[in-house]
Write a protein that holds these residues in place. Structure first.
Motif, PDB file in Angstrom:
ATOM      1  N   VAL A   1      -6.201 -11.011  -7.371  1.00 46.25           N
ATOM      2  CA  VAL A   1      -5.988  -9.364  -6.901  1.00 46.25           C
ATOM      3  C   VAL A   1      -6.444  -8.628  -7.942  1.00 46.25           C
ATOM      4  O   VAL A   1      -6.222  -8.906  -9.157  1.00 46.25           O
ATOM      5  CB  VAL A   1      -4.632  -9.380  -6.630  1.00 46.25           C
ATOM      6  CG1 VAL A   1      -4.278  -7.635  -6.644  1.00 46.25           C
ATOM      7  CG2 VAL A   1      -3.891 -10.034  -5.570  1.00 46.25           C
ATOM      8  N   ALA A  23      -5.658  -1.917  -4.570  1.00 49.12           N
ATOM      9  CA  ALA A  23      -5.980  -3.422  -4.855  1.00 49.12           C
ATOM     10  C   ALA A  23      -6.785  -4.214  -3.690  1.00 49.12           C
ATOM     11  O   ALA A  23      -7.056  -3.673  -2.750  1.00 49.12           O
ATOM     12  CB  ALA A  23      -4.536  -4.079  -4.394  1.00 49.12           C
ATOM     13  N   SER A  24      -7.634  -5.115  -4.247  1.00 45.69           N
ATOM     14  CA  SER A  24      -8.505  -5.781  -3.478  1.00 45.69           C
ATOM     15  C   SER A  24      -7.890  -7.107  -3.109  1.00 45.69           C
ATOM     16  O   SER A  24      -6.737  -7.462  -3.547  1.00 45.69           O
ATOM     17  CB  SER A  24      -9.549  -6.156  -4.455  1.00 45.69           C
ATOM     18  OG  SER A  24      -9.348  -7.223  -5.619  1.00 45.69           O
ATOM     19  N   ARG A  26      -6.609  -9.891   0.478  1.00 45.57           N
ATOM     20  CA  ARG A  26      -5.681  -9.761   1.677  1.00 45.57           C
ATOM     21  C   ARG A  26      -4.445 -10.087   1.498  1.00 45.57           C
ATOM     22  O   ARG A  26      -3.544  -9.919   2.090  1.00 45.57           O
ATOM     23  CB  ARG A  26      -6.493 -10.771   2.726  1.00 45.57           C
ATOM     24  CG  ARG A  26      -7.956 -10.349   2.819  1.00 45.57           C
ATOM     25  CD  ARG A  26      -8.251 -11.497   3.857  1.00 45.57           C
ATOM     26  NE  ARG A  26      -9.752 -11.436   4.332  1.00 45.57           N
ATOM     27  CZ  ARG A  26     -10.359 -11.967   5.236  1.00 45.57           C
ATOM     28  NH1 ARG A  26      -9.737 -13.081   5.841  1.00 45.57           N
ATOM     29  NH2 ARG A  26     -11.778 -11.986   5.542  1.00 45.57           N
ATOM     30  N   THR A  27      -3.937 -10.330   0.138  1.00 44.60           N
ATOM     31  CA  THR A  27      -2.659 -10.972  -0.011  1.00 44.60           C
ATOM     32  C   THR A  27      -1.747  -9.826  -0.748  1.00 44.60           C
ATOM     33  O   THR A  27      -0.731 -10.070  -1.065  1.00 44.60           O
ATOM     34  CB  THR A  27      -2.802 -12.180  -0.972  1.00 44.60           C
ATOM     35  OG1 THR A  27      -3.281 -11.790  -2.218  1.00 44.60           O
ATOM     36  CG2 THR A  27      -3.415 -13.222  -0.284  1.00 44.60           C
ATOM     37  N   PHE A  28      -2.179  -8.505  -0.841  1.00 38.49           N
ATOM     38  CA  PHE A  28      -1.799  -7.594  -1.396  1.00 38.49           C
ATOM     39  C   PHE A  28      -0.175  -7.385  -1.057  1.00 38.49           C
ATOM     40  O   PHE A  28       0.821  -7.260  -1.918  1.00 38.49           O
ATOM     41  CB  PHE A  28      -2.021  -5.978  -0.980  1.00 38.49           C
ATOM     42  CG  PHE A  28      -1.580  -4.898  -1.514  1.00 38.49           C
ATOM     43  CD1 PHE A  28      -0.955  -4.165  -0.705  1.00 38.49           C
ATOM     44  CD2 PHE A  28      -1.352  -4.676  -3.060  1.00 38.49           C
ATOM     45  CE1 PHE A  28      -0.160  -2.991  -1.177  1.00 38.49           C
ATOM     46  CE2 PHE A  28      -0.938  -3.636  -3.566  1.00 38.49           C
ATOM     47  CZ  PHE A  28      -0.121  -2.783  -2.664  1.00 38.49           C
ATOM     48  N   SER A  29       0.008  -7.450   0.266  1.00 34.87           N
ATOM     49  CA  SER A  29       1.453  -7.506   0.877  1.00 34.87           C
ATOM     50  C   SER A  29       2.361  -8.411   0.405  1.00 34.87           C
ATOM     51  O   SER A  29       3.621  -8.392   0.733  1.00 34.87           O
ATOM     52  CB  SER A  29       1.418  -7.328   2.447  1.00 34.87           C
ATOM     53  OG  SER A  29       0.977  -8.487   3.025  1.00 34.87           O
ATOM     54  N   ARG A  71       4.314   2.303  -1.138  1.00 41.03           N
ATOM     55  CA  ARG A  71       3.198   1.566  -1.122  1.00 41.03           C
ATOM     56  C   ARG A  71       2.693   1.676   0.265  1.00 41.03           C
ATOM     57  O   ARG A  71       3.525   1.968   1.356  1.00 41.03           O
ATOM     58  CB  ARG A  71       3.451   0.118  -1.306  1.00 41.03           C
ATOM     59  CG  ARG A  71       4.351  -0.654  -0.715  1.00 41.03           C
ATOM     60  CD  ARG A  71       4.813  -1.969  -1.215  1.00 41.03           C
ATOM     61  NE  ARG A  71       3.645  -2.793  -1.108  1.00 41.03           N
ATOM     62  CZ  ARG A  71       3.555  -4.162  -1.841  1.00 41.03           C
ATOM     63  NH1 ARG A  71       4.604  -4.448  -2.829  1.00 41.03           N
ATOM     64  NH2 ARG A  71       2.383  -4.743  -1.869  1.00 41.03           N
ATOM     65  N   ASN A  73       0.868  -1.087   2.840  1.00 43.34           N
ATOM     66  CA  ASN A  73       0.077  -2.311   2.757  1.00 43.34           C
ATOM     67  C   ASN A  73      -1.113  -2.326   3.731  1.00 43.34           C
ATOM     68  O   ASN A  73      -2.076  -3.099   3.443  1.00 43.34           O
ATOM     69  CB  ASN A  73       1.108  -3.427   3.301  1.00 43.34           C
ATOM     70  CG  ASN A  73       2.024  -3.841   2.136  1.00 43.34           C
ATOM     71  OD1 ASN A  73       1.912  -3.284   1.032  1.00 43.34           O
ATOM     72  ND2 ASN A  73       3.131  -4.189   2.689  1.00 43.34           N
ATOM     73  N   ASN A  76      -3.549  -1.376   1.139  1.00 41.53           N
ATOM     74  CA  ASN A  76      -3.664  -1.879  -0.143  1.00 41.53           C
ATOM     75  C   ASN A  76      -3.483  -1.094  -1.399  1.00 41.53           C
ATOM     76  O   ASN A  76      -4.267  -1.325  -2.265  1.00 41.53           O
ATOM     77  CB  ASN A  76      -4.942  -2.693  -0.168  1.00 41.53           C
ATOM     78  CG  ASN A  76      -4.690  -4.124   0.535  1.00 41.53           C
ATOM     79  OD1 ASN A  76      -3.947  -4.565   1.442  1.00 41.53           O
ATOM     80  ND2 ASN A  76      -5.921  -4.927   0.350  1.00 41.53           N
ATOM     81  N   THR A  77      -2.563  -0.178  -1.113  1.00 41.73           N
ATOM     82  CA  THR A  77      -2.403   0.643  -2.360  1.00 41.73           C
ATOM     83  C   THR A  77      -1.036   1.062  -2.485  1.00 41.73           C
ATOM     84  O   THR A  77       0.194   1.024  -1.542  1.00 41.73           O
ATOM     85  CB  THR A  77      -3.053   2.079  -1.664  1.00 41.73           C
ATOM     86  OG1 THR A  77      -4.356   1.793  -1.523  1.00 41.73           O
ATOM     87  CG2 THR A  77      -2.881   3.158  -2.930  1.00 41.73           C
TER      88      THR A  77
END
Length: 123
Positions: A1, A23-24, A26-29, A71, A73, A76-77
């Protein structure tokens, strides 16, 4: 990330700012997210944290009632809304991602960090 913090700037005491941390990946959440700050000559300190789905949050006593972490999701922020800013809030603010939250306030448990954004509060 990878994390990119933005939104800092110069504001007068009593003013407001909203920080963002994009965030970059796909797993931010899957990550708990936190905000920390470091003032000149001081150690980095915990500011706020939020759970992976936004259902739980936690604040340092010094910012409780004035700052709000949130947040999105889908974007991604994570955000930090800062109201009623005080001169002692002058610091570099960092966002961080935690894959296995435990204490939430301990910086050593966070896995990824953004580069920081400067917030300066004038009196």
């Amino acid at each position: 990330v990878q994390l990119q913090a933005s939104g800092g700037g110069l504001v007068q005491a009593g003013g407001s700012l909203r920080l963002s941390c994009a965030a970059s990946g796909r797993t931010f959440s899957r990550y708990g997210m936190g905000w920390f700050r470091q003032a000149p000559g001081k150690e980095r300190e915990f500011v706020a944290a939020i759970s992976w789905n936004g259902g739980w949050d936690y604040y340092a006593d010094s910012v409780k009632g004035r700052f709000t972490i949130s947040r999105d999701n889908a974007k991604n922020t994570v955000y930090l809304q800062m109201n009623s800013l005080k001169p002692e809030g002058t610091a570099v603010y960092y966002c961080a991602a935690d894959s296995a939250p435990r204490s939430w306030t301990n910086e050593w448990e966070y896995d990824y960090w953004g580069q920081g954004t400067q917030v300066t509060v004038s009196s």
